[in-house]
Design a protein around this motif. Structure first.
Motif, PDB file in Angstrom:
ATOM      1  N   VAL A  89    -134.889  63.156 110.042  1.00 35.88           N
ATOM      2  CA  VAL A  89    -136.085  62.545 109.903  1.00 35.88           C
ATOM      3  C   VAL A  89    -136.437  61.028 109.840  1.00 35.88           C
ATOM      4  O   VAL A  89    -137.383  60.538 110.415  1.00 35.88           O
ATOM      5  CB  VAL A  89    -136.836  63.206 108.199  1.00 35.88           C
ATOM      6  N   ALA A 134    -136.207  60.013 113.357  1.00 34.76           N
ATOM      7  CA  ALA A 134    -137.094  60.385 114.306  1.00 34.76           C
ATOM      8  C   ALA A 134    -138.398  59.232 113.815  1.00 34.76           C
ATOM      9  O   ALA A 134    -138.942  58.699 114.724  1.00 34.76           O
ATOM     10  CB  ALA A 134    -137.785  61.737 113.786  1.00 34.76           C
ATOM     11  N   ARG A 135    -138.224  58.923 112.638  1.00 32.69           N
ATOM     12  CA  ARG A 135    -139.498  57.824 112.218  1.00 32.69           C
ATOM     13  C   ARG A 135    -139.203  56.489 113.046  1.00 32.69           C
ATOM     14  O   ARG A 135    -140.070  55.865 113.282  1.00 32.69           O
ATOM     15  CB  ARG A 135    -139.490  57.715 110.674  1.00 32.69           C
ATOM     16  N   MET A 155    -141.549  67.162 112.528  1.00 31.30           N
ATOM     17  CA  MET A 155    -141.303  65.881 113.374  1.00 31.30           C
ATOM     18  C   MET A 155    -142.087  66.073 114.563  1.00 31.30           C
ATOM     19  O   MET A 155    -142.586  65.158 115.198  1.00 31.30           O
ATOM     20  CB  MET A 155    -139.842  65.775 113.431  1.00 31.30           C
TER      21      MET A 155
END
Length: 311
Positions: free
Chosen positions: A91, A94-95, A129
């Motif tokens: 996560v 991905a951010r 996501m």
């Protein structure tokens, strides 16, 4: 002008590449140097390699792409976090990659790493996501300890099948502390048969296990081969000749060009691409149509329609 898409890149950043991985690479470098009578301390080599992984926002990568004539690239984000300390959770990775894409619009596709051992929570996080960041594919790293045909990955493949997302699978050797057995390309075969509408890309399949990768690509309509690392493998000092042999195997409609940057950075990205595009060897005897397939069209065929530049 030749359109070139690099189907295999990474952000050269210690935010994503854990120190353990760098130290593993350093140990191989020291082994190579030692065989030539050059003694090096692994810690010093690891520090030198880590210093090259400070391009946290991919500004350096974009600059080198511009100089080398590469229009767009796929950023692959392995999930090392269950195996190597210091690696980010998917996560967070991905951010950060979403921020990179906003900073450099139109230059990158992103494939995020998943791991079947994360269970249903991992699947839910992956779908969130994809929705939140518009991710373009999945990146698997079986040397972390799982098969690409693990049933725990099937819920991810179902999402990929619904959304036309490709699955990129690392094959062949990697860091010394990881497992090589799960990374044989034949381990992909069951998943490819069970999910015929999911496109599987054999990372490094044009570099190692070439014959096996090529016959899988020949006979499985949904299996493709990647050239990533072609100029970085110690077993391929004559990489232009190797690529030319690969491009004469009759599977050019299933091969995706990729460099595995930043590995190729040590050879000079601009010079590397000049040898690929204008050198006398790589495309000798290869038709213009096949050249276009290799350099950009095959990647577009793998990507979901919404991810293609014309979408």
């Amino acid at each position: 002008m030749t359109t070139v898409y690099d189907g295999h890149c990474h952000v050269a950043s210690t935010h994503f590449i854990p120190r353990t991985f760098v130290e593993d690479v350093a140990s191989n470098v020291c082994c190579y140097l030692g065989s030539r009578g050059v003694e090096q301390r692994p810690g010093r080599v690891a520090d030198g390699l880590a210093a090259q992984y400070e391009d946290h926002l991919a500004d350096g990568l974009v600059g080198e792409m511009d100089a080398a004539g590469i229009d767009r690239a796929v950023l692959l984000v392995p999930d090392f976090s269950l195996r190597m300390p210091g690696a980010p959770e998917p996560v967070a990775a991905a951010r950060h990659h979403h921020e990179i894409r906003l900073r450099h619009p139109g230059r990158f596709w992103v494939y995020i790493g998943v791991d079947p051992r994360r269970g249903p929570e991992g699947v839910r996080a992956f779908e969130q996501m994809v929705d939140g960041y518009g991710l373009d594919g999945v990146k698997l790293y079986p040397p972390c300890g799982y098969s690409p045909s693990d049933p725990g990955l099937y819920p991810y493949y179902e999402i990929c099948q619904t959304r036309s997302l490709p699955v990129f699978v690392h094959t062949g050797p990697t860091a010394r502390s990881l497992d090589y057995g799960p990374a044989h390309p034949l381990r992909v075969d069951k998943a490819a048969r069970d999910f015929p509408r999911v496109k599987f890309v054999l990372g490094h399949g044009g570099l190692t296990h070439v014959e096996t990768s090529a016959y899988l690509a020949s006979y499985r309509p949904n299996v493709y081969v990647d050239t990533g690392g072609f100029a970085s493998g110690p077993m391929l000092p004559a990489w232009p000749e190797h690529l030319n042999r690969l491009f004469r195997l009759g599977v050019n409609h299933k091969i995706i060009f990729g460099t595995d940057w930043p590995l190729g950075r040590l050879n000079g990205f601009k010079g590397l691409m000049a040898e690929v595009l204008d050198g006398p060897t790589v495309f000798a005897g290869v038709s213009h149509k096949d050249r276009s397939l290799l350099l950009h069209e095959n990647l577009l065929r793998v990507l979901a329609p919404r991810s293609r530049p014309e979408a």
